[in-house]
Write a protein that holds these residues in place. Structure first.
Motif, PDB file in Angstrom:
ATOM      1  N   ARG A 227       4.690   6.581  -1.582  1.00 19.63           N
ATOM      2  CA  ARG A 227       3.598   7.730  -1.039  1.00 19.63           C
ATOM      3  C   ARG A 227       2.437   6.279  -1.399  1.00 19.63           C
ATOM      4  O   ARG A 227       2.141   5.921   0.232  1.00 19.63           O
ATOM      5  CB  ARG A 227       3.944   8.218  -1.870  1.00 19.63           C
ATOM      6  N   VAL A 228       2.013   5.657  -2.245  1.00 17.98           N
ATOM      7  CA  VAL A 228       0.795   4.943  -1.616  1.00 17.98           C
ATOM      8  C   VAL A 228       1.437   3.682  -0.651  1.00 17.98           C
ATOM      9  O   VAL A 228       1.267   3.553  -0.005  1.00 17.98           O
ATOM     10  CB  VAL A 228       1.273   3.781  -2.964  1.00 17.98           C
ATOM     11  N   CYS A 229       2.584   3.063  -1.128  1.00 18.41           N
ATOM     12  CA  CYS A 229       2.908   1.887   0.159  1.00 18.41           C
ATOM     13  C   CYS A 229       3.400   3.050   1.436  1.00 18.41           C
ATOM     14  O   CYS A 229       3.959   2.118   2.670  1.00 18.41           O
ATOM     15  CB  CYS A 229       4.893   1.896   0.043  1.00 18.41           C
ATOM     16  N   GLU A 230       3.580   3.747   1.847  1.00 17.82           N
ATOM     17  CA  GLU A 230       3.394   4.904   3.475  1.00 17.82           C
ATOM     18  C   GLU A 230       2.722   4.552   3.743  1.00 17.82           C
ATOM     19  O   GLU A 230       1.734   5.608   4.489  1.00 17.82           O
ATOM     20  CB  GLU A 230       4.070   6.078   3.370  1.00 17.82           C
ATOM     21  N   ASP A 231       0.975   4.427   2.824  1.00 15.61           N
ATOM     22  CA  ASP A 231      -0.558   4.619   3.051  1.00 15.61           C
ATOM     23  C   ASP A 231      -0.627   3.371   3.859  1.00 15.61           C
ATOM     24  O   ASP A 231      -1.414   2.296   3.601  1.00 15.61           O
ATOM     25  CB  ASP A 231      -1.424   4.350   1.969  1.00 15.61           C
ATOM     26  N   PRO A 232      -1.384   3.312   5.266  1.00 19.17           N
ATOM     27  CA  PRO A 232      -1.352   1.932   6.165  1.00 19.17           C
ATOM     28  C   PRO A 232      -2.484   1.446   4.975  1.00 19.17           C
ATOM     29  O   PRO A 232      -2.577   0.542   5.481  1.00 19.17           O
ATOM     30  CB  PRO A 232      -2.213   2.408   7.118  1.00 19.17           C
ATOM     31  N   ALA A 233      -3.873   2.067   4.795  1.00 10.30           N
ATOM     32  CA  ALA A 233      -4.787   1.562   4.029  1.00 10.30           C
ATOM     33  C   ALA A 233      -4.480   0.124   2.654  1.00 10.30           C
ATOM     34  O   ALA A 233      -5.047  -0.383   2.676  1.00 10.30           O
ATOM     35  CB  ALA A 233      -6.120   3.132   3.290  1.00 10.30           C
ATOM     36  N   TYR A 234      -3.214   0.828   2.127  1.00 12.69           N
ATOM     37  CA  TYR A 234      -3.117  -0.196   1.345  1.00 12.69           C
ATOM     38  C   TYR A 234      -2.894  -1.742   1.649  1.00 12.69           C
ATOM     39  O   TYR A 234      -3.034  -2.600   0.777  1.00 12.69           O
ATOM     40  CB  TYR A 234      -1.623   0.390   0.463  1.00 12.69           C
ATOM     41  N   TYR A 235      -2.256  -1.923   2.603  1.00 15.62           N
ATOM     42  CA  TYR A 235      -2.149  -3.134   3.619  1.00 15.62           C
ATOM     43  C   TYR A 235      -3.632  -4.044   4.084  1.00 15.62           C
ATOM     44  O   TYR A 235      -3.355  -5.079   4.848  1.00 15.62           O
ATOM     45  CB  TYR A 235      -0.340  -2.864   4.020  1.00 15.62           C
ATOM     46  N   ALA A 236      -4.090  -3.297   3.701  1.00 12.46           N
ATOM     47  CA  ALA A 236      -5.257  -3.616   4.363  1.00 12.46           C
ATOM     48  C   ALA A 236      -6.038  -5.236   4.079  1.00 12.46           C
ATOM     49  O   ALA A 236      -6.241  -6.111   3.939  1.00 12.46           O
ATOM     50  CB  ALA A 236      -6.962  -2.869   4.812  1.00 12.46           C
ATOM     51  N   ALA A 237      -5.968  -5.041   2.104  1.00 13.95           N
ATOM     52  CA  ALA A 237      -6.176  -5.901   1.799  1.00 13.95           C
ATOM     53  C   ALA A 237      -5.025  -7.306   1.499  1.00 13.95           C
ATOM     54  O   ALA A 237      -5.242  -8.520   0.619  1.00 13.95           O
ATOM     55  CB  ALA A 237      -6.509  -5.331  -0.259  1.00 13.95           C
ATOM     56  N   GLY A 238      -4.270  -7.422   2.409  1.00 10.07           N
ATOM     57  CA  GLY A 238      -3.532  -8.106   2.052  1.00 10.07           C
ATOM     58  C   GLY A 238      -2.297  -8.486   0.629  1.00 10.07           C
ATOM     59  O   GLY A 238      -2.222  -7.277   0.084  1.00 10.07           O
ATOM     60  N   ASP A 239      -2.319  -9.545   0.542  1.00  9.26           N
ATOM     61  CA  ASP A 239      -0.961  -9.887  -0.517  1.00  9.26           C
ATOM     62  C   ASP A 239      -1.566 -10.004  -1.995  1.00  9.26           C
ATOM     63  O   ASP A 239      -2.864 -10.792  -2.246  1.00  9.26           O
ATOM     64  CB  ASP A 239      -0.305 -10.321   0.270  1.00  9.26           C
ATOM     65  N   SER A 240      -1.126  -9.368  -2.566  1.00  5.95           N
ATOM     66  CA  SER A 240      -1.623  -9.418  -4.392  1.00  5.95           C
ATOM     67  C   SER A 240      -0.280  -9.259  -4.888  1.00  5.95           C
ATOM     68  O   SER A 240       0.935  -8.484  -4.481  1.00  5.95           O
ATOM     69  CB  SER A 240      -2.547  -8.881  -4.617  1.00  5.95           C
ATOM     70  N   TRP A 241      -0.363  -9.978  -6.570  1.00  3.99           N
ATOM     71  CA  TRP A 241       0.439  -9.575  -7.342  1.00  3.99           C
ATOM     72  C   TRP A 241       0.775  -8.104  -7.418  1.00  3.99           C
ATOM     73  O   TRP A 241       1.615  -7.271  -7.798  1.00  3.99           O
ATOM     74  CB  TRP A 241       0.396 -10.265  -8.593  1.00  3.99           C
ATOM     75  N   GLY A 242      -0.178  -7.224  -8.063  1.00  2.43           N
ATOM     76  CA  GLY A 242      -0.509  -5.770  -7.837  1.00  2.43           C
ATOM     77  C   GLY A 242      -0.060  -4.937  -6.487  1.00  2.43           C
ATOM     78  O   GLY A 242       1.083  -3.622  -6.712  1.00  2.43           O
ATOM     79  N   MET A 243       0.482  -5.693  -5.215  1.00  5.81           N
ATOM     80  CA  MET A 243       1.038  -4.673  -4.219  1.00  5.81           C
ATOM     81  C   MET A 243       2.245  -4.653  -4.465  1.00  5.81           C
ATOM     82  O   MET A 243       3.777  -3.986  -4.083  1.00  5.81           O
ATOM     83  CB  MET A 243       0.547  -5.132  -3.655  1.00  5.81           C
ATOM     84  N   GLN A 244       2.340  -6.011  -4.989  1.00 10.17           N
ATOM     85  CA  GLN A 244       3.934  -6.363  -5.117  1.00 10.17           C
ATOM     86  C   GLN A 244       4.728  -5.141  -5.616  1.00 10.17           C
ATOM     87  O   GLN A 244       5.795  -4.973  -6.225  1.00 10.17           O
ATOM     88  CB  GLN A 244       4.411  -7.848  -5.349  1.00 10.17           C
ATOM     89  N   GLU A 245       3.779  -5.231  -6.864  1.00 12.50           N
ATOM     90  CA  GLU A 245       4.757  -4.762  -8.063  1.00 12.50           C
ATOM     91  C   GLU A 245       5.347  -3.314  -7.515  1.00 12.50           C
ATOM     92  O   GLU A 245       5.680  -2.810  -8.154  1.00 12.50           O
ATOM     93  CB  GLU A 245       3.275  -4.664 -10.055  1.00 12.50           C
ATOM     94  N   VAL A 246       3.303  -2.171  -6.826  1.00 11.60           N
ATOM     95  CA  VAL A 246       4.107  -1.451  -6.450  1.00 11.60           C
ATOM     96  C   VAL A 246       5.320  -1.030  -5.572  1.00 11.60           C
ATOM     97  O   VAL A 246       6.024   0.098  -5.937  1.00 11.60           O
ATOM     98  CB  VAL A 246       2.466  -1.047  -5.754  1.00 11.60           C
ATOM     99  N   ARG A 247       5.658  -2.434  -4.381  1.00 10.02           N
ATOM    100  CA  ARG A 247       6.321  -2.822  -4.099  1.00 10.02           C
ATOM    101  C   ARG A 247       8.061  -2.724  -4.679  1.00 10.02           C
ATOM    102  O   ARG A 247       8.761  -1.635  -4.272  1.00 10.02           O
ATOM    103  CB  ARG A 247       6.538  -3.694  -2.978  1.00 10.02           C
ATOM    104  N   ALA A 248       7.899  -3.375  -5.736  1.00  6.30           N
ATOM    105  CA  ALA A 248       8.831  -3.053  -6.028  1.00  6.30           C
ATOM    106  C   ALA A 248       9.550  -2.168  -6.628  1.00  6.30           C
ATOM    107  O   ALA A 248      10.685  -1.707  -6.848  1.00  6.30           O
ATOM    108  CB  ALA A 248       8.860  -4.211  -7.397  1.00  6.30           C
TER     109      ALA A 248
END
Length: 201
Positions: free
Chosen positions: A137-158
């Motif tokens: 659900r978080v990965c479907e939120d466009p706001a999540y990608y506004a911050a660019g990439d990070s290790w934390g974001m990669q973990e959520v996507r994984a």
């Protein structure tokens, strides 16, 4: 440190835009007065620290997203825009409440994803066994990608894609903290560059 701690009940309810603006303006005025008082005391740096993050996200948000104004960043940005004589540093409590303490009893926290945008916190939670679907659900939120990439974001996507484990409390805190720090550092840098004050740090 000008540490305001938790801004409890500050914008947690659905306030009309002008109401939130009035509260932020009042806090800016108070902090401006405090800055004028301490600026003459010879401190090498002054940090405004606060957090509008709520203590808990109620279960009613299991199927939605709780959005809370990022009031402390708004206050700092307005103070920087006023052009204080000394550059005011920014600090917050990342993705935990300022008064959070560790429990002395076993606790199984619900899956959570907490991240900040430029002007708000977006707080997700789910039932105990729904960590992967929450990440999706978080990965479907466009706001999540506004911050660019990070290790934390990669973990959520994984986690959402089934490539990583669902995680647990410590992993969720580490992941969300990483994402928060990466994005907040970028926002602070941008604000100082706009004001032509980055070189003063």
């Amino acid at each position: 440190f000008l540490d305001l701690g938790a801004l409890d009940n500050f914008g947690h309810k659905k306030l009309a835009g002008h109401q939130l603006e009035d509260e932020v303006s009042a806090l800016v005025a108070e902090m401006w007065a405090a800055l004028n008082t301490v600026s003459s005391m010879g401190f090498r740096c002054i940090v405004l620290q606060a957090s509008n993050l709520p203590d808990k996200v109620p279960p009613r948000f299991n199927d939605s997203c709780m959005v809370v104004p990022r009031a402390e960043l708004q206050v700092w940005q307005q103070l920087i825009a006023r052009g204080a004589g000394q550059v005011l540093r920014f600090g917050d409590y990342a993705i935990v409440h300022p008064r959070q303490t560790d429990s002395d009893k076993p606790v199984v926290p619900p899956p959570r994803v907490r991240f900040a945008t430029q002007d708000a916190y977006r707080l997700y939670r789910a039932e105990v066994d729904q960590a992967r679907s929450l990440a999706g659900r978080v990965c479907e939120d466009p706001a999540y990608y506004a911050a660019g990439d990070s290790w934390g974001m990669q973990e959520v996507r994984a986690s959402a894609g089934g490539f990583g484990g669902p995680g647990a409390g410590p992993q969720w805190v580490a992941r969300d903290t990483n994402h928060h720090l990466e994005w907040t550092a970028a926002l602070v840098r941008q604000a100082l560059m706009r004001g032509g004050r980055l070189h003063e740090l």
